[in-house]
Design a protein around this motif. Structure first.
Motif, PDB file in Angstrom:
ATOM      1  N   GLN A 281      -7.807  -9.767 -23.344  1.00 37.30           N
ATOM      2  CA  GLN A 281      -7.422  -8.906 -22.234  1.00 37.30           C
ATOM      3  C   GLN A 281      -6.380  -9.540 -21.312  1.00 37.30           C
ATOM      4  O   GLN A 281      -5.819  -8.853 -20.461  1.00 37.30           O
ATOM      5  CB  GLN A 281      -8.661  -8.543 -21.396  1.00 37.30           C
ATOM      6  N   LEU A 282      -6.126 -10.820 -21.498  1.00 36.94           N
ATOM      7  CA  LEU A 282      -5.221 -11.525 -20.592  1.00 36.94           C
ATOM      8  C   LEU A 282      -3.775 -11.393 -21.046  1.00 36.94           C
ATOM      9  O   LEU A 282      -3.500 -11.303 -22.249  1.00 36.94           O
ATOM     10  CB  LEU A 282      -5.599 -13.004 -20.510  1.00 36.94           C
ATOM     11  N   PRO A 283      -2.831 -11.410 -20.117  1.00 37.17           N
ATOM     12  CA  PRO A 283      -1.412 -11.293 -20.468  1.00 37.17           C
ATOM     13  C   PRO A 283      -0.788 -12.618 -20.895  1.00 37.17           C
ATOM     14  O   PRO A 283       0.422 -12.706 -21.036  1.00 37.17           O
ATOM     15  CB  PRO A 283      -0.778 -10.773 -19.175  1.00 37.17           C
TER      16      PRO A 283
ATOM     17  N   ALA B  65       2.260 -24.328 -18.173  1.00 37.65           N
ATOM     18  CA  ALA B  65       3.241 -23.383 -17.640  1.00 37.65           C
ATOM     19  C   ALA B  65       3.083 -21.997 -18.253  1.00 37.65           C
ATOM     20  O   ALA B  65       3.289 -20.981 -17.577  1.00 37.65           O
ATOM     21  CB  ALA B  65       4.653 -23.895 -17.877  1.00 37.65           C
ATOM     22  N   GLY B  66       2.689 -21.940 -19.541  1.00 38.71           N
ATOM     23  CA  GLY B  66       2.630 -20.646 -20.203  1.00 38.71           C
ATOM     24  C   GLY B  66       1.274 -20.254 -20.731  1.00 38.71           C
ATOM     25  O   GLY B  66       1.138 -19.189 -21.360  1.00 38.71           O
ATOM     26  N   ARG B  67       0.226 -21.043 -20.506  1.00 38.39           N
ATOM     27  CA  ARG B  67      -1.086 -20.739 -21.060  1.00 38.39           C
ATOM     28  C   ARG B  67      -2.162 -21.560 -20.361  1.00 38.39           C
ATOM     29  O   ARG B  67      -1.850 -22.507 -19.628  1.00 38.39           O
ATOM     30  CB  ARG B  67      -1.118 -21.002 -22.572  1.00 38.39           C
ATOM     31  N   VAL B  68      -3.423 -21.206 -20.615  1.00 39.95           N
ATOM     32  CA  VAL B  68      -4.573 -21.949 -20.103  1.00 39.95           C
ATOM     33  C   VAL B  68      -5.300 -22.539 -21.301  1.00 39.95           C
ATOM     34  O   VAL B  68      -5.498 -21.866 -22.321  1.00 39.95           O
ATOM     35  CB  VAL B  68      -5.521 -21.038 -19.306  1.00 39.95           C
ATOM     36  N   ILE B  69      -5.701 -23.806 -21.186  1.00 40.52           N
ATOM     37  CA  ILE B  69      -6.415 -24.462 -22.276  1.00 40.52           C
ATOM     38  C   ILE B  69      -7.705 -25.086 -21.746  1.00 40.52           C
ATOM     39  O   ILE B  69      -7.781 -25.497 -20.583  1.00 40.52           O
ATOM     40  CB  ILE B  69      -5.557 -25.536 -22.966  1.00 40.52           C
ATOM     41  N   MET B  70      -8.719 -25.145 -22.595  1.00 45.93           N
ATOM     42  CA  MET B  70     -10.002 -25.776 -22.270  1.00 45.93           C
ATOM     43  C   MET B  70     -10.395 -26.673 -23.429  1.00 45.93           C
ATOM     44  O   MET B  70     -10.616 -26.184 -24.549  1.00 45.93           O
ATOM     45  CB  MET B  70     -11.090 -24.730 -22.028  1.00 45.93           C
ATOM     46  N   TYR B  71     -10.507 -27.976 -23.152  1.00 39.76           N
ATOM     47  CA  TYR B  71     -10.887 -28.939 -24.187  1.00 39.76           C
ATOM     48  C   TYR B  71     -11.799 -30.001 -23.583  1.00 39.76           C
ATOM     49  O   TYR B  71     -11.821 -30.198 -22.361  1.00 39.76           O
ATOM     50  CB  TYR B  71      -9.645 -29.619 -24.785  1.00 39.76           C
ATOM     51  N   ARG B  72     -12.523 -30.671 -24.457  1.00 48.67           N
ATOM     52  CA  ARG B  72     -13.318 -31.819 -24.021  1.00 48.67           C
ATOM     53  C   ARG B  72     -12.373 -33.020 -23.961  1.00 48.67           C
ATOM     54  O   ARG B  72     -12.087 -33.661 -24.965  1.00 48.67           O
ATOM     55  CB  ARG B  72     -14.477 -32.056 -24.995  1.00 48.67           C
ATOM     56  N   GLU B  73     -11.897 -33.281 -22.767  1.00 53.36           N
ATOM     57  CA  GLU B  73     -10.899 -34.327 -22.566  1.00 53.36           C
ATOM     58  C   GLU B  73     -10.806 -34.651 -21.081  1.00 53.36           C
ATOM     59  O   GLU B  73     -11.341 -33.923 -20.233  1.00 53.36           O
ATOM     60  CB  GLU B  73      -9.522 -33.869 -23.072  1.00 53.36           C
TER      61      GLU B  73
ATOM     62  N   ASN C 227       4.383 -16.249 -29.322  1.00 51.58           N
ATOM     63  CA  ASN C 227       2.952 -16.431 -29.461  1.00 51.58           C
ATOM     64  C   ASN C 227       2.571 -17.859 -29.073  1.00 51.58           C
ATOM     65  O   ASN C 227       3.438 -18.700 -28.817  1.00 51.58           O
ATOM     66  CB  ASN C 227       2.522 -16.134 -30.898  1.00 51.58           C
ATOM     67  N   ASP C 228       1.273 -18.121 -29.036  1.00 51.92           N
ATOM     68  CA  ASP C 228       0.791 -19.462 -28.693  1.00 51.92           C
ATOM     69  C   ASP C 228       1.381 -20.483 -29.668  1.00 51.92           C
ATOM     70  O   ASP C 228       1.203 -20.376 -30.883  1.00 51.92           O
ATOM     71  CB  ASP C 228      -0.735 -19.474 -28.787  1.00 51.92           C
TER      72      ASP C 228
END
Length: 258
Positions: free
Chosen positions: A184-186, A236-244, A135-136
């Motif tokens: 819905q994303l893998p 490499a294993g996920r997408v992240i979105m942050y204010r940075e 998991n994440d």
């Protein structure tokens, strides 16, 4: 010391060694079984039952797993199939499986016992302990250096796959859009959830078109609609979105900035 039962002619105590017998029979069955091609369609045909399974990459054993009744064989193998389809350097054509529904589980950890069994046979499953199926790991692990033999390092996520089948085309807030597509994303899509960030995501309206059919294009459009200061990054294993504004994530690729 426990009391010793007195010797009685015609009487003995017997304790059945269930765990070794179960492991021996299970290994024998698995070794006799043919491998099946792992695809989402194949996984959907499996019972969603408790059991154990093996994954093979080009006929080499790479993963051993166990399921319970709540997240059974169908759910787990379907998730693995979608994960493999969303990775670079992997093809479902090269992945096969064996799965066994186990009607009676003992208290033993079958997964650990099977891994140890194959390790002793010099067939240690390479993906167990590599991060496959995990998991994440959370925000604190985003800056952790990748292990050279880790699953994500060798098979990073593909953010250019077509996900149009899951996309809502009506105008939505950025928060609602991200919340709807994430399950819905893998792989994991995680975004900042501080009060200020959530408010900015709610205030931004996003209208998808047929042109936005990949994770990259969707995230890029979302960033365009947000106030300055947001960054979307492919790890490499996920997408992240942050204010940075950060460009040194291990194995990272900046997708877009607002």
């Amino acid at each position: 010391m426990p009391d010793q039962a007195p010797a009685i002619t015609g009487f003995e105590s017997f304790e059945f060694a269930l765990a070794p017998a179960l492991l021996k029979q299970l290994v024998s069955l698995l070794d006799r079984m043919p491998q099946g091609q792992l695809t989402p369609a194949t996984a959907d045909q499996l019972p969603n039952a408790q059991g154990v399974y093996q994954l093979f990459h080009r006929d080499r054993l790479v993963y051993v797993g166990k399921t319970d009744a709540e997240a059974g064989l169908r759910q787990r193998l379907s998730r693995h199939a979608w994960t493999i389809m969303s990775r670079h350097n992997l093809s479902v054509d090269d992945i096969s499986f064996r799965a066994v529904e186990v009607l009676v589980f003992s208290a033993m950890d079958l997964e650990t016992a099977l891994i140890e069994h194959y390790r002793r046979r010099d067939q240690k499953p390479a993906w167990n302990g590599s991060g496959f199926g995990s998991n994440d790991p959370g925000r604190k692990r985003d800056t952790t250096a990748l292990k050279a033999d880790g699953f994500d390092a060798n098979y990073p996520i593909n953010i250019d796959i077509d996900v149009s089948a899951h996309l809502p085309l009506d105008p939505l807030s950025a928060h609602n859009l991200l919340s709807r597509i994430t399950p819905q994303l893998p792989y994991t899509l995680r975004f900042e959830r501080s009060a200020g960030a959530i408010q900015e995501l709610h205030d931004a309206t996003v209208q998808l078109t047929a042109a936005e059919n990949t994770v990259r294009s969707i995230i890029s459009l979302v960033c365009q609609m947000l106030p300055a200061g947001w960054q979307a990054t492919r790890l490499a294993g996920r997408v992240i979105m942050y204010r940075e504004a950060k460009d040194d994530y291990p194995g990272g690729e900046i997708i877009a900035r607002s």
